[in-house]
Design an enzyme around this catalytic site. Sequence first.
Site, mmCIF file in Angstrom:
data_model
loop_
_atom_site.group_PDB
_atom_site.id
_atom_site.type_symbol
_atom_site.label_atom_id
_atom_site.label_comp_id
_atom_site.label_asym_id
_atom_site.label_seq_id
_atom_site.Cartn_x
_atom_site.Cartn_y
_atom_site.Cartn_z
ATOM 1 N NE ARG A 27 -1.800 -1.821 3.214
ATOM 2 C CZ ARG A 27 -2.065 -2.218 4.441
ATOM 3 N NH1 ARG A 27 -3.272 -2.060 4.932
ATOM 4 N NH2 ARG A 27 -1.130 -2.763 5.188
ATOM 5 C CG ASP A 72 -1.195 -12.693 3.567
ATOM 6 O OD1 ASP A 72 -0.818 -11.523 3.706
ATOM 7 O OD2 ASP A 72 -1.435 -13.443 4.534
#
Length: 339
Positions: A27, A72
């Site tokens: 991000r 992830d």
Amino acid sequence: MNDTFLKACRGEKTEYTPVWIMRQAGRYLPQYRKVRENVDFLTLCKTPELAAEVTIQPLEILKVDAAILFSDILVPLEPMGIDLEFSEAKGPIIHNPIRKESDLDRLRNIIPDDELSFVAETIKILTQKINVPLIGFAGAPFTIATYMIEGGSSKNFSKAKTIMYQTPQAFLRLMDFITDNTINYLISQINAGVSAVQIFDSWVGALSPYDFSRYALPYVQKIISAINHKVPVIYFAFNSGSMLELVAKSGADIIALDWRIEISDAVNKLSGSVAIQGNLDPCILFGTDELIKERVSLILNGAKGAKGHIFNLGHGILPETSPEKAIRMVDAVHNYGKS
Ligand code: CP3
């Protein structure tokens, strides 16, 4: 192919210290946020073209020496029968956590090439497109077990430790299950073409050295010995500087360090037997360019006696970091020693 990273993994001499950043796709990059506007996190992980695109972003922006597969550590849990959600506000949430021994009966062994075929596909796209080594990864059994039991992130891991201390046989059965599935998952990533793997043990620092030896280390050792040197293995045991000698018993080729240990102390304790990765505090990137350069030099000086050194942060880059500062850090590593 830029093989500086792999040379450092093997403890061979390199012209400069290779560098990559944990969570380098994420991000803090506007380019990543743009992709995420149209797609939720799990869908991004499961869409090979998009996962490959965001894996590549930091290579071009930062000029790092390795790529890490975009995924992830919790992605393999869904086909195991775990109901996983990534909430924008709270991070990962598991709606059906493991709380007692009978809950283990609903776990299913995964077939990575089948149920997680998007991972192998992403790896295949990437190996065609990039000219730096690709790092695959998985969570370490203890860290994955804490998510399965706690149902999300946790402060003191009281639910996981309750099972561990009240019904150790149930905890160890869960650890065996995660370990066997992680071996298959990492082998499938290696077969698809990753050049190295990192095992993330983010929460193992919650354990005493005694319990680490008993409840966590043997499972990491089993994974690493199953990989059997097919590719170099990096073991990142966050917050474990006080038990570094035990961490080194994992058998990993590279030990990743956080910033709580002086890198020269780590080199001395490991007596040059393994390569090291790390260990800048991610918050240093909130400092001035001069501070970043100075702290990068301190680490590179401290790591001089190491068998090999890969520069990295001591934990993932924080979302509020300016990409410019990450670029400064990579430049400082690459230009070290050049006047
Ligand atoms: O660039 C990379 O490093 C590769 C991708 C990667 C992600 N997560 C992407 C991600 C890797 C290697 C991970 C590992 C991971 N995931 C760990 C181990 C490393 C560590 O930080 O200790 C852990 C504990 C997780 C679990 C996890 N995933 C949490 C707790 C969260 C929420 C908190 C957060 O940082 O947002 C995630 C979400 C996650 N994983 C994001 C990314 C880019 C943010 C998702 C988004 O786009 O909103």
